[in-house]
Design a protein around this motif. Sequence first.
Motif, mmCIF file in Angstrom:
data_model
loop_
_atom_site.group_PDB
_atom_site.id
_atom_site.type_symbol
_atom_site.label_atom_id
_atom_site.label_comp_id
_atom_site.label_asym_id
_atom_site.label_seq_id
_atom_site.Cartn_x
_atom_site.Cartn_y
_atom_site.Cartn_z
ATOM 1 N N PRO A 1 -47.960 20.301 -6.877
ATOM 2 C CA PRO A 1 -48.326 19.607 -8.113
ATOM 3 C C PRO A 1 -48.994 18.258 -7.871
ATOM 4 C CG PRO A 1 -46.005 19.278 -7.657
ATOM 5 C CD PRO A 1 -46.534 20.138 -6.549
ATOM 6 N N HIS A 2 -49.924 17.919 -8.733
ATOM 7 C CA HIS A 2 -50.538 16.589 -8.759
ATOM 8 C C HIS A 2 -49.889 15.877 -9.934
ATOM 9 C CE1 HIS A 2 -53.705 14.489 -6.616
ATOM 10 N NE2 HIS A 2 -54.093 13.915 -7.757
ATOM 11 N N TRP A 3 -48.902 15.039 -9.654
ATOM 12 C CA TRP A 3 -48.025 14.540 -10.716
ATOM 13 C C TRP A 3 -47.640 13.089 -10.445
ATOM 14 C CZ3 TRP A 3 -42.915 17.833 -9.838
ATOM 15 C CH2 TRP A 3 -42.441 17.636 -8.537
ATOM 16 N N ASP A 4 -46.716 12.591 -11.230
ATOM 17 C CA ASP A 4 -46.132 11.264 -11.096
ATOM 18 C C ASP A 4 -47.183 10.158 -11.216
ATOM 19 O OD1 ASP A 4 -43.423 10.303 -10.938
ATOM 20 O OD2 ASP A 4 -43.997 9.292 -9.090
ATOM 21 N N TRP A 5 -46.730 8.888 -11.085
ATOM 22 C CA TRP A 5 -47.602 7.730 -11.212
ATOM 23 C C TRP A 5 -47.918 7.166 -9.839
ATOM 24 C CZ3 TRP A 5 -46.313 4.110 -15.913
ATOM 25 C CH2 TRP A 5 -46.435 4.855 -17.103
ATOM 26 N N ARG B 1 -45.961 4.172 -6.558
ATOM 27 C CA ARG B 1 -44.532 3.982 -6.814
ATOM 28 C C ARG B 1 -43.776 4.881 -5.845
ATOM 29 N NH1 ARG B 1 -47.574 3.045 -11.089
ATOM 30 N NH2 ARG B 1 -46.897 1.660 -12.770
ATOM 31 N N HIS B 2 -42.889 4.278 -5.055
ATOM 32 C CA HIS B 2 -42.209 5.044 -4.014
ATOM 33 C C HIS B 2 -41.146 5.996 -4.563
ATOM 34 C CE1 HIS B 2 -43.995 3.413 -0.382
ATOM 35 N NE2 HIS B 2 -43.897 2.193 -0.877
ATOM 36 N N PHE B 3 -40.674 5.745 -5.783
ATOM 37 C CA PHE B 3 -39.657 6.625 -6.367
ATOM 38 C C PHE B 3 -40.231 7.325 -7.593
ATOM 39 C CE2 PHE B 3 -37.117 3.675 -3.930
ATOM 40 C CZ PHE B 3 -36.191 4.515 -3.325
ATOM 41 N N PRO B 4 -40.015 8.634 -7.699
ATOM 42 C CA PRO B 4 -40.576 9.388 -8.825
ATOM 43 C C PRO B 4 -39.945 8.992 -10.148
ATOM 44 C CG PRO B 4 -39.038 10.752 -7.591
ATOM 45 C CD PRO B 4 -39.211 9.485 -6.794
ATOM 46 N N ARG B 5 -40.709 9.127 -11.208
ATOM 47 C CA ARG B 5 -40.222 8.852 -12.545
ATOM 48 C C ARG B 5 -39.221 9.924 -12.975
ATOM 49 N NH1 ARG B 5 -44.215 9.546 -16.174
ATOM 50 N NH2 ARG B 5 -43.535 7.930 -17.626
ATOM 51 N N ALA B 6 -38.411 9.590 -13.978
ATOM 52 C CA ALA B 6 -37.396 10.525 -14.474
ATOM 53 C C ALA B 6 -38.055 11.801 -14.989
ATOM 54 C CB ALA B 6 -36.571 9.864 -15.576
ATOM 55 N N ALA C 1 -37.337 15.644 -13.772
ATOM 56 C CA ALA C 1 -36.951 16.684 -14.726
ATOM 57 C C ALA C 1 -37.857 17.904 -14.578
ATOM 58 C CB ALA C 1 -37.014 16.139 -16.150
ATOM 59 N N LEU C 2 -39.155 17.677 -14.359
ATOM 60 C CA LEU C 2 -40.078 18.783 -14.146
ATOM 61 C C LEU C 2 -39.732 19.522 -12.854
ATOM 62 C CD1 LEU C 2 -42.551 20.498 -14.718
ATOM 63 C CD2 LEU C 2 -43.980 18.654 -13.806
ATOM 64 N N ALA C 3 -39.353 18.792 -11.809
ATOM 65 C CA ALA C 3 -38.955 19.432 -10.554
ATOM 66 C C ALA C 3 -37.750 20.338 -10.764
ATOM 67 C CB ALA C 3 -38.653 18.370 -9.500
ATOM 68 N N ARG C 4 -36.792 19.878 -11.544
ATOM 69 C CA ARG C 4 -35.610 20.713 -11.822
ATOM 70 C C ARG C 4 -36.001 21.969 -12.593
ATOM 71 N NH1 ARG C 4 -33.389 15.501 -12.463
ATOM 72 N NH2 ARG C 4 -33.710 15.514 -14.720
ATOM 73 N N ARG C 5 -36.940 21.812 -13.527
ATOM 74 C CA ARG C 5 -37.387 22.985 -14.295
ATOM 75 C C ARG C 5 -38.095 23.984 -13.389
ATOM 76 N NH1 ARG C 5 -42.018 23.906 -17.345
ATOM 77 N NH2 ARG C 5 -42.597 21.699 -17.448
ATOM 78 N N LEU C 6 -38.950 23.500 -12.506
ATOM 79 C CA LEU C 6 -39.663 24.384 -11.587
ATOM 80 C C LEU C 6 -38.699 25.095 -10.649
ATOM 81 C CD1 LEU C 6 -42.716 22.127 -10.632
ATOM 82 C CD2 LEU C 6 -42.656 24.002 -12.282
#
Length: 352
Positions: free
Chosen positions: A213-217, A220-225, A229-234
């Motif tokens: 995936p091409h995601w997140d901002w 920033r070293h830590f992913p956004r909430a 959540a998308l990772a858990r869904r996948l």
Amino acid sequence: MSNYPLSYKLSWLPRFVKPSLVGDARDFAPMAGTLMNPPPKQTVRLAFVGDISAVANRSAPHCDPAIKALLGTTDLVIGNCESPVVDRPSAVLGTRLGTHHVMSERFLAEALTAVGIAHEKLVLSLANNHVLDQGVAGFDETVAALQRLGIRTVGLTANGPVVPVRVGPLDIGLTAFTLWRNADESAFTGRVSMDSDLGRWPRDGVDLLCAVPHWDWEFRHFPRAETRALARRLAGQGIGLIAGHHAHVVQPVERIDGTIVAYGLGDFLGTALTRQPWPGRIGFILIVDVSADAGTRGTIASYRLHPFIRLRAGDHERLVLVEALEGRMRDKVAGRLKAIFPSPPTDEGVPA
């Protein structure tokens, strides 16, 4: 028009200059892990690398022989082609200013030779925000160039949602999508995958399904909430391995039941600007061993993140494993990794 929120746009430059460390490393997994003990008798080795671009390189990069040797042990390499592959940019002003990416076919071929990646072992995602930087014609030229080079692609709607790749005795399913666009949605529609809902995607006959995936901002070293959540869904939809791009800095790993999520591998070849602050020059090579034994086919046996850094060397970059660094730079990189990972291993390139 792009789909970036205003708060994102306003934070881009400050975060580029000083990548954010806001987050808690204790929420995540170590840089390496063994999931099968004893290990399987037969495995397939996958390597995932970060964003690939020519923005920070006018000539092919110089690669540490240890990196070439590491990539040489793999059966398949998967990365993200962050720049359109065209010989003449159509967005001339934007390309000069650095807002529009471009990479020549010759540069890509020479770069792959320099880092030791064989074309037949490579899959590149085209599901990213920059893929239409040189317009629809540039997109078509990119697809044609990769075909000429014998490089397989993923993330194109024409290829279908899941691209099956035979790797030794295993069938690996690869899927890719982008959440971000630098152009109007109408240009991406029908060309680039933007669908992150895998629930209806086919996966019959696939031993392991991997998402790119091409995601997140960015920066920033830590992913956004929302990204977590998308990772858990996948993971709940059957994805066994996720290797993310777009942040341009390294991000942590999370284990969601049997799924491994590497949120951000950073850049493999510099994509932001020619001169980039040092935290953005750290990248990861993710090595994953997958069982090919009867009864556990497609199960991830182990994973390891191998950190490296991109150093300036005239008109190009020099890729060096962290273990080969000395002095202040080694200490700085080690400190950054300790801030992102709960317990980084002390061997294979990660300093204590």
